[in-house]
Write a protein that holds these residues in place. Structure first.
Motif, PDB file in Angstrom:
ATOM      1  N   ILE A  24      -0.840  -9.803  -8.514  1.00 36.78           N
ATOM      2  CA  ILE A  24      -1.399  -9.016  -7.414  1.00 36.78           C
ATOM      3  C   ILE A  24      -2.684  -9.694  -6.935  1.00 36.78           C
ATOM      4  O   ILE A  24      -3.594  -9.930  -7.726  1.00 36.78           O
ATOM      5  CB  ILE A  24      -1.693  -7.572  -7.860  1.00 36.78           C
ATOM      6  CG1 ILE A  24      -0.398  -6.903  -8.309  1.00 36.78           C
ATOM      7  CG2 ILE A  24      -2.346  -6.783  -6.749  1.00 36.78           C
ATOM      8  CD1 ILE A  24      -0.591  -5.526  -8.915  1.00 36.78           C
ATOM      9  N   LEU A  44      -0.814  -3.032  -0.580  1.00 38.35           N
ATOM     10  CA  LEU A  44       0.424  -2.529  -1.196  1.00 38.35           C
ATOM     11  C   LEU A  44       1.463  -2.198  -0.128  1.00 38.35           C
ATOM     12  O   LEU A  44       2.289  -1.313  -0.303  1.00 38.35           O
ATOM     13  CB  LEU A  44       0.141  -1.286  -2.037  1.00 38.35           C
ATOM     14  CG  LEU A  44      -0.733  -1.469  -3.278  1.00 38.35           C
ATOM     15  CD1 LEU A  44      -0.946  -0.128  -3.970  1.00 38.35           C
ATOM     16  CD2 LEU A  44      -0.109  -2.478  -4.238  1.00 38.35           C
ATOM     17  N   LEU A  50      -4.420  -0.917  -3.226  1.00 37.61           N
ATOM     18  CA  LEU A  50      -4.911  -0.625  -4.573  1.00 37.61           C
ATOM     19  C   LEU A  50      -6.403  -0.918  -4.598  1.00 37.61           C
ATOM     20  O   LEU A  50      -6.833  -1.994  -4.162  1.00 37.61           O
ATOM     21  CB  LEU A  50      -4.200  -1.502  -5.602  1.00 37.61           C
ATOM     22  CG  LEU A  50      -4.762  -1.493  -7.031  1.00 37.61           C
ATOM     23  CD1 LEU A  50      -4.557  -0.132  -7.689  1.00 37.61           C
ATOM     24  CD2 LEU A  50      -4.108  -2.598  -7.864  1.00 37.61           C
ATOM     25  N   ALA A 153       2.313  -7.539  -2.360  1.00 44.69           N
ATOM     26  CA  ALA A 153       2.644  -6.505  -3.346  1.00 44.69           C
ATOM     27  C   ALA A 153       3.114  -5.246  -2.623  1.00 44.69           C
ATOM     28  O   ALA A 153       2.668  -4.965  -1.509  1.00 44.69           O
ATOM     29  CB  ALA A 153       1.441  -6.192  -4.230  1.00 44.69           C
ATOM     30  N   THR A 154       4.004  -4.513  -3.256  1.00 42.00           N
ATOM     31  CA  THR A 154       4.542  -3.297  -2.659  1.00 42.00           C
ATOM     32  C   THR A 154       4.529  -2.162  -3.679  1.00 42.00           C
ATOM     33  O   THR A 154       4.907  -2.361  -4.838  1.00 42.00           O
ATOM     34  CB  THR A 154       5.993  -3.508  -2.183  1.00 42.00           C
ATOM     35  OG1 THR A 154       6.019  -4.575  -1.231  1.00 42.00           O
ATOM     36  CG2 THR A 154       6.538  -2.247  -1.530  1.00 42.00           C
ATOM     37  N   LEU A 155       4.074  -1.010  -3.239  1.00 41.39           N
ATOM     38  CA  LEU A 155       4.115   0.176  -4.103  1.00 41.39           C
ATOM     39  C   LEU A 155       5.527   0.731  -4.079  1.00 41.39           C
ATOM     40  O   LEU A 155       6.018   1.186  -3.053  1.00 41.39           O
ATOM     41  CB  LEU A 155       3.121   1.229  -3.598  1.00 41.39           C
ATOM     42  CG  LEU A 155       3.148   2.573  -4.327  1.00 41.39           C
ATOM     43  CD1 LEU A 155       2.750   2.414  -5.784  1.00 41.39           C
ATOM     44  CD2 LEU A 155       2.237   3.582  -3.621  1.00 41.39           C
ATOM     45  N   ILE A 195       4.398  -0.936  -9.189  1.00 44.71           N
ATOM     46  CA  ILE A 195       4.137  -1.915  -8.142  1.00 44.71           C
ATOM     47  C   ILE A 195       4.986  -3.130  -8.402  1.00 44.71           C
ATOM     48  O   ILE A 195       4.798  -3.828  -9.414  1.00 44.71           O
ATOM     49  CB  ILE A 195       2.644  -2.298  -8.106  1.00 44.71           C
ATOM     50  CG1 ILE A 195       1.776  -1.054  -7.846  1.00 44.71           C
ATOM     51  CG2 ILE A 195       2.383  -3.359  -7.042  1.00 44.71           C
ATOM     52  CD1 ILE A 195       0.283  -1.298  -7.987  1.00 44.71           C
ATOM     53  N   ASP A 196       5.941  -3.370  -7.532  1.00 48.00           N
ATOM     54  CA  ASP A 196       6.877  -4.489  -7.710  1.00 48.00           C
ATOM     55  C   ASP A 196       7.472  -4.498  -9.125  1.00 48.00           C
ATOM     56  O   ASP A 196       7.597  -5.537  -9.762  1.00 48.00           O
ATOM     57  CB  ASP A 196       6.171  -5.836  -7.438  1.00 48.00           C
ATOM     58  CG  ASP A 196       5.802  -5.999  -5.986  1.00 48.00           C
ATOM     59  OD1 ASP A 196       6.441  -5.371  -5.127  1.00 48.00           O
ATOM     60  OD2 ASP A 196       4.874  -6.775  -5.690  1.00 48.00           O
TER      61      ASP A 196
END
Length: 201
Positions: A24, A44, A50, A153-155, A195-196
């Motif tokens: 991240i 995110l 974040l 990054a993805t939530l 997260i991912d």
């Protein structure tokens, strides 16, 4: 809508290294003057980020305890989350209509390393049910922080556990807390983010 997650830590540098090691990307957010903290941020996805927040060694010791129980922590912990609202005063009234006390609105600001001043209004609930109940934030005319953060990054989801999930859900619905938020029954209040595929709690 879900605005950001707050990962509080007693050691901002060490936690930043650990978060970065997980893939991240963090950027310096800047200090919260007078509060004794500073943060680093990671995008995110659109409109979400974040926040890693900890003591700022360049500031003098604050007169009051640092927010998010930072002074009591021994390790980094996901302590709370924020819901972004277009009208904070209206959202506070909506929350109160469910029997929840969302707290009192107050203004805050911080200056980014590039000199841009960010200003917002927020309200912290006196009882956040162990971090499950979000605080409310209204960015007003300030550009949302996620717009200037690197992506990557993805939530996936934020899971909220509480013995009274219907009570939590009612407040979230009242303030428009949409997004990948799952409310479940649990013996004790807890919040966990994925997260991912990585679990953050």
């Amino acid at each position: 809508m879900l605005d950001h997650l707050v990962l509080a830590t007693p050691d901002l540098d060490a936690t930043s290294v650990a978060v970065t090691r997980d893939g991240i990307t963090l950027v310096d957010g800047g200090p919260h003057i007078g509060v004794g903290t500073r943060n680093r941020l990671a995008g995110l996805g659109p409109g979400r980020y974040l926040e890693v927040v900890g003591p700022d060694p360049e500031q003098p010791e604050p007169d009051a305890p640092r927010p998010f129980h930072i002074d009591e922590l021994t390790d980094a912990r996901l302590v709370t989350w924020a819901v972004r609202v277009p009208d904070l005063d209206a959202a506070l009234e909506a929350a109160r209509g469910t029997g929840h006390d969302p707290g009192v609105a107050r203004a805050m600001s911080r200056r980014r390393p590039d000199g841009e001043l960010l200003a917002w209004r927020l309200a912290f609930p006196p009882d956040d049910l162990g971090g499950v109940m979000p605080f409310l934030i209204d960015w007003g005319t300030t550009a949302h922080p996620s717009a200037s953060l690197p992506g990557g990054a993805t939530l996936d989801e934020l899971v909220l556990e509480h013995p009274e999930p219907a009570r939590v859900r009612a407040v979230l619905d009242a303030v428009g807390a949409d997004g990948p938020v799952v409310v479940r029954a649990g013996e004790t209040p807890a919040l966990t983010a994925r997260i991912d595929g990585r679990v953050l709690g």
